[in-house]
Design a protein around this motif. Sequence first.
Motif, PDB file in Angstrom:
ATOM      1  N   LEU A   1       9.024  -5.971  37.762  1.00 29.58           N
ATOM      2  CA  LEU A   1       7.938  -5.208  38.387  1.00 29.58           C
ATOM      3  C   LEU A   1       8.226  -4.961  39.869  1.00 29.58           C
ATOM      4  CD1 LEU A   1       5.098  -3.957  38.310  1.00 29.58           C
ATOM      5  CD2 LEU A   1       4.165  -6.246  38.740  1.00 29.58           C
ATOM      6  N   PHE A   2       8.648  -5.983  40.594  1.00 32.52           N
ATOM      7  CA  PHE A   2       8.969  -5.832  42.019  1.00 32.52           C
ATOM      8  C   PHE A   2      10.142  -4.874  42.208  1.00 32.52           C
ATOM      9  CE2 PHE A   2       6.004  -9.044  42.968  1.00 32.52           C
ATOM     10  CZ  PHE A   2       5.898  -9.193  44.345  1.00 32.52           C
ATOM     11  N   SER A   3      11.132  -4.944  41.306  1.00 28.34           N
ATOM     12  CA  SER A   3      12.290  -4.049  41.406  1.00 28.34           C
ATOM     13  C   SER A   3      11.859  -2.591  41.296  1.00 28.34           C
ATOM     14  CB  SER A   3      13.291  -4.380  40.294  1.00 28.34           C
ATOM     15  OG  SER A   3      13.786  -5.689  40.434  1.00 28.34           O
ATOM     16  N   PHE A   4      10.967  -2.336  40.363  1.00 30.13           N
ATOM     17  CA  PHE A   4      10.485  -0.958  40.191  1.00 30.13           C
ATOM     18  C   PHE A   4       9.763  -0.470  41.453  1.00 30.13           C
ATOM     19  CE2 PHE A   4       6.962   1.893  39.078  1.00 30.13           C
ATOM     20  CZ  PHE A   4       7.683   2.959  38.561  1.00 30.13           C
TER      21      PHE A   4
ATOM     22  N   VAL B   1      16.665  -3.152  51.231  1.00 29.83           N
ATOM     23  CA  VAL B   1      15.495  -3.187  50.340  1.00 29.83           C
ATOM     24  C   VAL B   1      15.508  -4.478  49.511  1.00 29.83           C
ATOM     25  CG1 VAL B   1      14.328  -2.047  48.410  1.00 29.83           C
ATOM     26  CG2 VAL B   1      15.317  -0.680  50.251  1.00 29.83           C
ATOM     27  N   ILE B   2      16.698  -4.928  49.122  1.00 31.58           N
ATOM     28  CA  ILE B   2      16.792  -6.199  48.381  1.00 31.58           C
ATOM     29  C   ILE B   2      16.243  -7.339  49.242  1.00 31.58           C
ATOM     30  CG2 ILE B   2      18.376  -7.927  47.430  1.00 31.58           C
ATOM     31  CD1 ILE B   2      20.198  -5.702  46.537  1.00 31.58           C
TER      32      ILE B   2
ATOM     33  N   HIS C   1      20.523  -6.939  38.591  1.00 31.86           N
ATOM     34  CA  HIS C   1      20.893  -6.030  37.498  1.00 31.86           C
ATOM     35  C   HIS C   1      20.239  -4.674  37.705  1.00 31.86           C
ATOM     36  CE1 HIS C   1      21.755  -9.462  34.370  1.00 31.86           C
ATOM     37  NE2 HIS C   1      22.634  -9.402  35.353  1.00 31.86           N
ATOM     38  N   MET C   2      18.957  -4.672  38.027  1.00 27.23           N
ATOM     39  CA  MET C   2      18.224  -3.420  38.235  1.00 27.23           C
ATOM     40  C   MET C   2      18.792  -2.664  39.436  1.00 27.23           C
ATOM     41  SD  MET C   2      16.341  -3.987  35.668  1.00 27.23           S
ATOM     42  CE  MET C   2      15.300  -2.544  35.639  1.00 27.23           C
ATOM     43  N   TYR C   3      19.195  -3.403  40.444  1.00 26.87           N
ATOM     44  CA  TYR C   3      19.777  -2.775  41.645  1.00 26.87           C
ATOM     45  C   TYR C   3      21.099  -2.087  41.295  1.00 26.87           C
ATOM     46  CZ  TYR C   3      22.227  -2.455  46.122  1.00 26.87           C
ATOM     47  OH  TYR C   3      22.944  -2.016  47.209  1.00 26.87           O
TER      48      TYR C   3
END
Length: 333
Positions: free
Chosen positions: A66-69, A81-82, A111-113
């Motif tokens: 959720l935070f990644s999105f 941003v990370i 992984h999402m990054y």
Amino acid sequence: MKMYRIGYRTIKTAVGTAVAIALAQGLGLPNATSAGILAILCIKPSQKKTVVSSLHRFVACLLGILFSFVFFEGLGYSPVVIGLLLLFFIPITVMLRVEEGIITSSVIILHMYLGGNFTWLNIWQEVQLISVGIGMALLMNVYSPKNETSLKEIQQKLEAQYSQIFIEIAAFFRDGRMDWNGEEITLAAECIRKGKELSLRNAETYTFKNRDHYYHYFTMRDKQFDILERILPTVSRMTVTVRQGDMIADFLTQLSVSVHPGNTAHVHLERLEKLKESLKRTPLPVNREEFEVRALLYYFITEMERYLDIKKEFKALKDISKSKSKRNDAREL
């Protein structure tokens, strides 16, 4: 050179990790090795710890997605941003008390990054990866070895030490003999230490069932041991034997054959009460030395009442524990 022994948890971790990675690869999931990492981190010494750890990590991983999105899609895919994401993400996991999952969820975030964009397929693959790793850890801990046999052996050994302690004290009350080396005191203390440590691990092994009665038992014996340690110096200060000493010796002899988990405390408490009444009816001491001995005898009886009261309390607690266990078993059925 000390021989290295492969433990049961090591075997479970090795097998669980290999199967988790193989299953993730079989499903065609990217970053399949992450399933193995999750399995390694979630396999704990007991079922209860594994379930708690798995739940924390699962929640943290979903939170990480959720935070990644929000951050990557809203602010872009960059190292800055990370850092900003983690600045908010870590305090939130701590606040939700799932901080144990920070490391695994950080892997999911990366992984999402690396994916560079958000799609439903990416999300579904990450959820599958999490489920495979955590699910394998839970499966590996469906069976955990119990310590019931070892606990029973320690319990029996401890009761044998207590029984011998009463026999030795009875011998002193009866004829003033004190050639005892006190070895049973040291052995009893060691049994209590091992018993509490092992019973605590045993209680944690069960996920839902209430199986902590051994821990309560050894805690009860520990409290009684404190009393035994207090009364032994008192007994050794008695310089003469009196008729009342024979009465107490008879009581201790009876008590020595009744050291077991069963509930006989009320029987011995009644005997102590009769003993106290008998002491009240005996003639008064004729000299200072007899007076001091009589006072020590009363002190001894009072401490033995506390000793037996502790056993009564344990029996009540044991009944409550059994009742809870039956209710939990009924829920599982």
